[in-house]
Scaffold this motif. Structure first.
Motif, PDB file in Angstrom:
ATOM      1  N   GLN A 180      12.344   4.998   5.979  1.00  0.00           N
ATOM      2  CA  GLN A 180      13.787   5.292   6.063  1.00  0.00           C
ATOM      3  C   GLN A 180      14.547   4.825   4.816  1.00  0.00           C
ATOM      4  N   THR A 181      14.083   3.729   4.234  1.00  0.00           N
ATOM      5  CA  THR A 181      14.799   3.163   3.078  1.00  0.00           C
ATOM      6  C   THR A 181      14.817   4.119   1.877  1.00  0.00           C
ATOM      7  N   TYR A 182      13.859   5.084   1.865  1.00  0.00           N
ATOM      8  CA  TYR A 182      13.843   6.057   0.764  1.00  0.00           C
ATOM      9  C   TYR A 182      15.040   7.015   0.836  1.00  0.00           C
ATOM     10  N   LEU A 183      15.685   7.099   2.016  1.00  0.00           N
ATOM     11  CA  LEU A 183      16.815   8.030   2.178  1.00  0.00           C
ATOM     12  C   LEU A 183      18.160   7.392   1.822  1.00  0.00           C
ATOM     13  N   THR A 184      18.163   6.073   1.564  1.00  0.00           N
ATOM     14  CA  THR A 184      19.423   5.414   1.180  1.00  0.00           C
ATOM     15  C   THR A 184      19.757   5.818  -0.258  1.00  0.00           C
ATOM     16  N   ASN A 187       0.835  -1.212   0.000  1.00  0.00           N
ATOM     17  CA  ASN A 187       0.000   0.000   0.000  1.00  0.00           C
ATOM     18  C   ASN A 187       0.865   1.256   0.000  1.00  0.00           C
ATOM     19  N   TYR A 188       1.926   1.239   0.838  1.00  0.00           N
ATOM     20  CA  TYR A 188       2.833   2.398   0.871  1.00  0.00           C
ATOM     21  C   TYR A 188       3.538   2.571  -0.475  1.00  0.00           C
ATOM     22  N   LEU A 189       3.904   1.450  -1.090  1.00  0.00           N
ATOM     23  CA  LEU A 189       4.590   1.530  -2.390  1.00  0.00           C
ATOM     24  C   LEU A 189       3.645   2.046  -3.467  1.00  0.00           C
ATOM     25  N   SER A 190       2.377   1.613  -3.411  1.00  0.00           N
ATOM     26  CA  SER A 190       1.385   2.111  -4.383  1.00  0.00           C
ATOM     27  C   SER A 190       1.257   3.623  -4.261  1.00  0.00           C
ATOM     28  N   TYR A 191       1.263   4.119  -3.000  1.00  0.00           N
ATOM     29  CA  TYR A 191       1.167   5.558  -2.799  1.00  0.00           C
ATOM     30  C   TYR A 191       2.403   6.250  -3.396  1.00  0.00           C
ATOM     31  N   LEU A 192       3.577   5.693  -3.096  1.00  0.00           N
ATOM     32  CA  LEU A 192       4.835   6.280  -3.594  1.00  0.00           C
ATOM     33  C   LEU A 192       4.815   6.359  -5.119  1.00  0.00           C
ATOM     34  N   VAL A 193       4.464   5.253  -5.775  1.00  0.00           N
ATOM     35  CA  VAL A 193       4.582   5.162  -7.232  1.00  0.00           C
ATOM     36  C   VAL A 193       3.475   5.928  -7.947  1.00  0.00           C
ATOM     37  N   TYR A 194       2.238   5.811  -7.454  1.00  0.00           N
ATOM     38  CA  TYR A 194       1.112   6.366  -8.212  1.00  0.00           C
ATOM     39  C   TYR A 194       0.556   7.683  -7.681  1.00  0.00           C
ATOM     40  N   LEU A 249       8.423  14.493  -3.344  1.00  0.00           N
ATOM     41  CA  LEU A 249       9.609  13.743  -3.799  1.00  0.00           C
ATOM     42  C   LEU A 249      10.833  14.667  -3.868  1.00  0.00           C
ATOM     43  N   MET A 250      10.621  15.876  -4.410  1.00  0.00           N
ATOM     44  CA  MET A 250      11.748  16.827  -4.526  1.00  0.00           C
ATOM     45  C   MET A 250      12.255  17.237  -3.152  1.00  0.00           C
ATOM     46  N   LYS A 251      11.305  17.399  -2.196  1.00  0.00           N
ATOM     47  CA  LYS A 251      11.667  17.791  -0.827  1.00  0.00           C
ATOM     48  C   LYS A 251      12.557  16.726  -0.184  1.00  0.00           C
ATOM     49  N   ILE A 252      12.174  15.447  -0.345  1.00  0.00           N
ATOM     50  CA  ILE A 252      12.961  14.348   0.250  1.00  0.00           C
ATOM     51  C   ILE A 252      14.347  14.304  -0.395  1.00  0.00           C
ATOM     52  N   ILE A 253      14.402  14.427  -1.725  1.00  0.00           N
ATOM     53  CA  ILE A 253      15.690  14.340  -2.437  1.00  0.00           C
ATOM     54  C   ILE A 253      16.613  15.479  -2.018  1.00  0.00           C
ATOM     55  N   SER A 254      16.086  16.720  -1.961  1.00  0.00           N
ATOM     56  CA  SER A 254      16.968  17.865  -1.677  1.00  0.00           C
ATOM     57  C   SER A 254      17.363  17.940  -0.205  1.00  0.00           C
ATOM     58  N   SER A 255      16.445  17.565   0.710  1.00  0.00           N
ATOM     59  CA  SER A 255      16.765  17.718   2.145  1.00  0.00           C
ATOM     60  C   SER A 255      17.341  16.440   2.750  1.00  0.00           C
ATOM     61  N   LYS A 256      17.245  15.308   2.011  1.00  0.00           N
ATOM     62  CA  LYS A 256      17.659  13.988   2.532  1.00  0.00           C
ATOM     63  C   LYS A 256      17.023  13.737   3.911  1.00  0.00           C
ATOM     64  N   SER A 257      15.764  14.201   4.047  1.00  0.00           N
ATOM     65  CA  SER A 257      15.063  14.022   5.324  1.00  0.00           C
ATOM     66  C   SER A 257      13.579  13.810   5.054  1.00  0.00           C
ATOM     67  N   LEU A 258      12.872  13.228   6.049  1.00  0.00           N
ATOM     68  CA  LEU A 258      11.442  12.942   5.878  1.00  0.00           C
ATOM     69  C   LEU A 258      10.576  13.894   6.695  1.00  0.00           C
ATOM     70  N   LYS A 259      11.186  14.975   7.183  1.00  0.00           N
ATOM     71  CA  LYS A 259      10.445  15.948   8.007  1.00  0.00           C
ATOM     72  C   LYS A 259       9.396  16.674   7.169  1.00  0.00           C
ATOM     73  N   GLY A 260       8.199  16.811   7.748  1.00  0.00           N
ATOM     74  CA  GLY A 260       7.126  17.565   7.081  1.00  0.00           C
ATOM     75  C   GLY A 260       6.594  16.883   5.834  1.00  0.00           C
ATOM     76  N   ILE A 261       6.816  15.554   5.753  1.00  0.00           N
ATOM     77  CA  ILE A 261       6.387  14.803   4.561  1.00  0.00           C
ATOM     78  C   ILE A 261       5.165  13.967   4.941  1.00  0.00           C
ATOM     79  N   ASN A 262       4.286  13.733   3.972  1.00  0.00           N
ATOM     80  CA  ASN A 262       3.120  12.863   4.160  1.00  0.00           C
ATOM     81  C   ASN A 262       3.552  11.558   4.855  1.00  0.00           C
ATOM     82  N   ASP A 263       2.805  11.166   5.891  1.00  0.00           N
ATOM     83  CA  ASP A 263       3.168   9.980   6.694  1.00  0.00           C
ATOM     84  C   ASP A 263       3.399   8.715   5.867  1.00  0.00           C
ATOM     85  N   THR A 264       2.611   8.573   4.807  1.00  0.00           N
ATOM     86  CA  THR A 264       2.726   7.366   3.973  1.00  0.00           C
ATOM     87  C   THR A 264       4.114   7.251   3.335  1.00  0.00           C
ATOM     88  N   LEU A 265       4.779   8.407   3.186  1.00  0.00           N
ATOM     89  CA  LEU A 265       6.104   8.407   2.544  1.00  0.00           C
ATOM     90  C   LEU A 265       7.254   8.283   3.547  1.00  0.00           C
TER      91      LEU A 265
END
Length: 369
Positions: free
Chosen positions: A59-63, A26-33, A40-56
């Motif tokens: 931790q593995t997205y930060l590797t 379910n989490y992957l479906s949210y990520l992909v679709y 996505l840009m926020k996570i990539i530029s900040s390398k952090s999950l702060k202030g991001i939708n809970d479904t996203l």
């Protein structure tokens, strides 16, 4: 899938594998679709999950692996408008259904350039393959068929990854070949995708159009394996004007133990039953069981002869299937004693075979009365 079970999303299962089964579907479906470009840009530029939708918040997205996946998804979302249908299509395109947003050459060049840069910068072969798939699809849907084929040959093939995304890309290459009127090459590509995927079987069947024997013979020569040749015969065999029995004979020559031979046999049987169990005319005094015209009867007798020969030659492993099949053909032919004798020989542990054996045996008993 069985009635009542949800369709499996094979793309999401591939993503699950990519993230080493650490993220649920379910989490992957949210990520992909459903994830937004901004998140996505926020996570990539900040390398952090702060202030991001809970479904996203995974931790593995930060590797490194995760960031490559997110960069790919940004690119995929850029390609999406050109691949998503917007209105019903009325023309005779290779695909059924809807019209996609038209793409200008500059739009294509700019989007493809982003893909080229990303492909070169990406380390993961899985993600490289996904980027290559997007580029093949983008080119094909944009009407740039030469580019679609070139991207497949230079970006997809060298990765030597025969995973799901390879076949998704091959299907798009098939569409581009079809648009170039290279029908044999397109047919061969569709047969390969048809055989190697579950979720692309119906689209490949819908897209398969070889109308002359010369193109078909060429497509057969292009197929790399006997099982792909068998798949090509099945694609033609499901055409409503085809002769199921002749396709059975073709498949038997190249791949006697393929499931395609059994599939084609069931298709041919369905055609025969359709002819045999017509509802008799209410004014007719001939209320025979079963009812068959001369052409249907001749076809049925050829099918019986083929199945008897197949059992004698002993190249097939699933003898119980073919004995059950033959017994049912005898039943349709009105040979009730032969049908009963044949069912009595069947030894099987397969539940479905035993159910069919009992049905055929019972019908033959009723018929003999």
């Amino acid at each position: 899938s069985h009635p009542g079970t949800p369709d499996i999303d094979y793309n999401i299962l591939e993503w699950k594998k990519y993230f080493d089964n650490q993220v649920n579907e379910n989490y992957l479906s949210y990520l992909v679709y459903s994830s937004s470009v901004n998140d996505l840009m926020k996570i990539i530029s900040s390398k952090s999950l702060k202030g991001i939708n809970d479904t996203l918040k995974q931790q593995t997205y930060l590797t490194d692996k995760g960031i490559e996946a997110l960069n790919y998804l940004l690119f995929a979302k850029k390609c999406e408008p050109f691949a998503t249908s917007t209105e019903e299509s009325t023309d005779e395109n290779w695909y059924y259904g809807n019209i996609r947003k038209k793409m200008t050459k500059p739009e294509f060049m700019s989007t493809a350039k982003d893909g080229n840069i990303l492909y070169a910068a990406t380390k993961s072969t899985d993600i490289k393959l996904r980027i290559a798939y997007q580029l093949v699809r983008l080119s094909h849907y944009g009407g740039f068929n030469d580019d679609a084929i070139r991207y497949f040959n230079t970006y997809v093939e060298p990765l030597k990854q025969k995973t799901l995304l390879y076949y998704y890309a091959l299907e798009q290459k098939g569409g581009a070949l079809f648009n170039q009127k290279k029908f044999a090459e397109a047919g061969c590509a569709y047969a390969e995708v048809f055989h190697n995927t579950t979720d692309r079987k119906i689209p490949c069947y819908s897209s398969f159009r070889i109308s002359n024997q010369m193109s078909f013979d060429k497509a057969i020569l292009l197929c790399k394996t006997p099982i792909e040749k068998a798949a090509l015969y099945v694609l033609r065999g499901f055409n409503k004007f085809s002769n199921g029995l002749s396709e059975m004979k073709n498949i038997y020559v190249v791949a006697p133990n393929s499931a395609y031979l059994e599939l084609m046999a069931c298709r041919a049987l369905l055609q025969m039953e359709h002819t045999a169990f017509q509802i008799p005319n209410q004014y007719s005094d001939k209320n025979t069981f079963p009812l068959m015209n001369i052409t249907g009867k001749a076809y049925l007798q050829k099918a019986i002869l083929f199945t008897e020969t197949l059992l004698k030659e002993n190249k097939i492993k699933r003898i119980d299937f073919w004995q059950t099949y033959l017994a049912h053909l005898y039943l349709l032919n009105g040979d009730y004693a032969k049908a009963q004798t044949t069912t009595q020989k069947i030894k099987s542990t397969d539940k479905d075979i035993l159910i069919q054996k009992n049905k055929t045996e019972f019908c033959a008993y009723i018929g003999s009365l």
